[in-house]
Write a protein that holds these residues in place. Structure first.
Motif, PDB file in Angstrom:
ATOM      1  N   ASN A  63      11.631 -26.365  -0.122  1.00 11.26           N
ATOM      2  CA  ASN A  63      12.921 -25.913   0.381  1.00 11.26           C
ATOM      3  C   ASN A  63      12.678 -25.130   1.674  1.00 11.26           C
ATOM      4  O   ASN A  63      11.791 -24.290   1.746  1.00 11.26           O
ATOM      5  N   THR A  64      13.464 -25.391   2.704  1.00 10.65           N
ATOM      6  CA  THR A  64      13.247 -24.732   3.995  1.00 10.65           C
ATOM      7  C   THR A  64      13.590 -23.252   3.966  1.00 10.65           C
ATOM      8  O   THR A  64      13.158 -22.506   4.826  1.00 10.65           O
ATOM      9  N   CYS A  65      14.352 -22.789   2.991  1.00 13.45           N
ATOM     10  CA  CYS A  65      14.713 -21.371   2.905  1.00 13.45           C
ATOM     11  C   CYS A  65      13.620 -20.542   2.240  1.00 13.45           C
ATOM     12  O   CYS A  65      13.622 -19.320   2.346  1.00 13.45           O
ATOM     13  N   VAL A  66      12.708 -21.158   1.543  1.00 16.31           N
ATOM     14  CA  VAL A  66      11.686 -20.433   0.801  1.00 16.31           C
ATOM     15  C   VAL A  66      10.691 -19.768   1.738  1.00 16.31           C
ATOM     16  O   VAL A  66      10.322 -18.609   1.551  1.00 16.31           O
ATOM     17  N   ARG A  67      10.253 -20.479   2.750  1.00 16.48           N
ATOM     18  CA  ARG A  67       9.216 -19.970   3.649  1.00 16.48           C
ATOM     19  C   ARG A  67       9.640 -18.695   4.373  1.00 16.48           C
ATOM     20  O   ARG A  67       8.908 -17.701   4.341  1.00 16.48           O
ATOM     21  N   PRO A  68      10.822 -18.632   5.024  1.00 19.92           N
ATOM     22  CA  PRO A  68      11.222 -17.382   5.677  1.00 19.92           C
ATOM     23  C   PRO A  68      11.415 -16.233   4.688  1.00 19.92           C
ATOM     24  O   PRO A  68      11.063 -15.089   4.983  1.00 19.92           O
ATOM     25  N   ALA A  69      11.939 -16.532   3.507  1.00 18.35           N
ATOM     26  CA  ALA A  69      12.147 -15.487   2.511  1.00 18.35           C
ATOM     27  C   ALA A  69      10.808 -14.931   2.031  1.00 18.35           C
ATOM     28  O   ALA A  69      10.656 -13.719   1.838  1.00 18.35           O
ATOM     29  N   ARG A  70       9.838 -15.806   1.848  1.00 19.41           N
ATOM     30  CA  ARG A  70       8.516 -15.364   1.413  1.00 19.41           C
ATOM     31  C   ARG A  70       7.853 -14.499   2.479  1.00 19.41           C
ATOM     32  O   ARG A  70       7.252 -13.465   2.178  1.00 19.41           O
ATOM     33  N   ARG A  71       7.983 -14.887   3.741  1.00 18.80           N
ATOM     34  CA  ARG A  71       7.399 -14.106   4.834  1.00 18.80           C
ATOM     35  C   ARG A  71       8.080 -12.751   4.952  1.00 18.80           C
ATOM     36  O   ARG A  71       7.424 -11.740   5.183  1.00 18.80           O
ATOM     37  N   ALA A  72       9.400 -12.711   4.791  1.00 21.03           N
ATOM     38  CA  ALA A  72      10.123 -11.438   4.835  1.00 21.03           C
ATOM     39  C   ALA A  72       9.696 -10.544   3.680  1.00 21.03           C
ATOM     40  O   ALA A  72       9.534  -9.331   3.844  1.00 21.03           O
ATOM     41  N   ARG A  73       9.463 -11.140   2.526  1.00 25.89           N
ATOM     42  CA  ARG A  73       9.017 -10.362   1.368  1.00 25.89           C
ATOM     43  C   ARG A  73       7.633  -9.772   1.606  1.00 25.89           C
ATOM     44  O   ARG A  73       7.356  -8.636   1.219  1.00 25.89           O
ATOM     45  N   VAL A  74       6.745 -10.537   2.260  1.00 29.52           N
ATOM     46  CA  VAL A  74       5.413 -10.025   2.607  1.00 29.52           C
ATOM     47  C   VAL A  74       5.558  -8.790   3.490  1.00 29.52           C
ATOM     48  O   VAL A  74       4.885  -7.773   3.272  1.00 29.52           O
ATOM     49  N   LEU A  75       6.440  -8.873   4.480  1.00 35.14           N
ATOM     50  CA  LEU A  75       6.627  -7.738   5.388  1.00 35.14           C
ATOM     51  C   LEU A  75       7.201  -6.527   4.660  1.00 35.14           C
ATOM     52  O   LEU A  75       6.806  -5.382   4.925  1.00 35.14           O
ATOM     53  N   LEU A  76       8.135  -6.747   3.736  1.00 36.75           N
ATOM     54  CA  LEU A  76       8.711  -5.636   2.985  1.00 36.75           C
ATOM     55  C   LEU A  76       7.672  -4.978   2.079  1.00 36.75           C
ATOM     56  O   LEU A  76       7.628  -3.750   1.948  1.00 36.75           O
ATOM     57  N   LEU A  77       6.830  -5.790   1.452  1.00 38.45           N
ATOM     58  CA  LEU A  77       5.791  -5.241   0.576  1.00 38.45           C
ATOM     59  C   LEU A  77       4.711  -4.515   1.363  1.00 38.45           C
ATOM     60  O   LEU A  77       4.053  -3.613   0.848  1.00 38.45           O
ATOM     61  N   ALA A  78       4.514  -4.900   2.627  1.00 35.10           N
ATOM     62  CA  ALA A  78       3.497  -4.264   3.465  1.00 35.10           C
ATOM     63  C   ALA A  78       4.035  -3.011   4.156  1.00 35.10           C
ATOM     64  O   ALA A  78       3.264  -2.294   4.797  1.00 35.10           O
ATOM     65  N   ASP A  79       5.328  -2.738   4.023  1.00 36.65           N
ATOM     66  CA  ASP A  79       5.952  -1.597   4.689  1.00 36.65           C
ATOM     67  C   ASP A  79       5.425  -0.284   4.114  1.00 36.65           C
ATOM     68  O   ASP A  79       5.400  -0.086   2.896  1.00 36.65           O
TER      69      ASP A  79
END
Length: 166
Positions: free
Chosen positions: A3-19
């Motif tokens: 799904n094309t929406c999964v990749r951006p959401a996963r990357r955003a989640r990585v950034l939130l967890l790294a905050d």
């Protein structure tokens, strides 16, 4: 297909967890990778891209630079290549070589030019090697049920069951 929406959401989640300002604290790359389902290297790349290019570039995917290029060997040319491999080699040769195949494809004007590596990749992908047992250019092997000979039993004894007479 993903799904094309999964990749951006996963990357955003990585950034939130790294905050660092996250209420639970900043997590390590190993922890983030386990939570999100990526490798540590992928997590590092996402964070580096965020620092270098910003959030918009991190969560969107760039278009490939070679997306509009045509394949050198399309379906028609690939079919002719396989047919050529299955045909008799030139006089004085026992088999087709990559160089001979390239020269013959150009001589027949199937393609204007092609490199031997492209021919090799196409043949490998189609599994049409004229001498291999699994290739489409070879006749089918004999089925295991029709093989002659004896079969060993899995319960056979490894040593002699009787004593020798003295």
């Amino acid at each position: 297909m993903r799904n094309t929406c999964v990749r951006p959401a996963r990357r955003a989640r990585v950034l939130l967890l790294a905050d660092a300002d996250d209420p639970e604290g900043r997590r390590t790359d190993t922890q983030i990778a386990a939570i999100v389902g990526l490798t540590e290297k992928q997590v590092k790349r996402i964070r580096w891209k965020f620092v270098a290019e910003g959030p918009a570039a991190t969560t969107t995917r760039e278009a490939r630079s070679d997306a509009g290029t045509r394949r050198t060997l399309d379906g028609r040319a690939e079919a002719q290549l396989v047919a050529l491999c299955c045909s008799e080699p030139p006089a004085g040769r026992q088999r087709w070589t990559l160089r001979l195949l390239v020269d013959e494809l150009c001589r027949l004007q199937v393609v204007a030019e092609v490199c031997p590596e492209t021919v090799w990749r196409r043949l490998k992908k189609t599994a049409s090697s004229p001498g291999s047992p699994g290739g489409s250019a070879s006749r089918a092997a004999t089925a295991p049920g029709s093989w002659p000979g004896w079969r060993r039993s899995s319960t056979s004894t490894p040593s002699r069951s009787t004593r020798p007479i003295r």
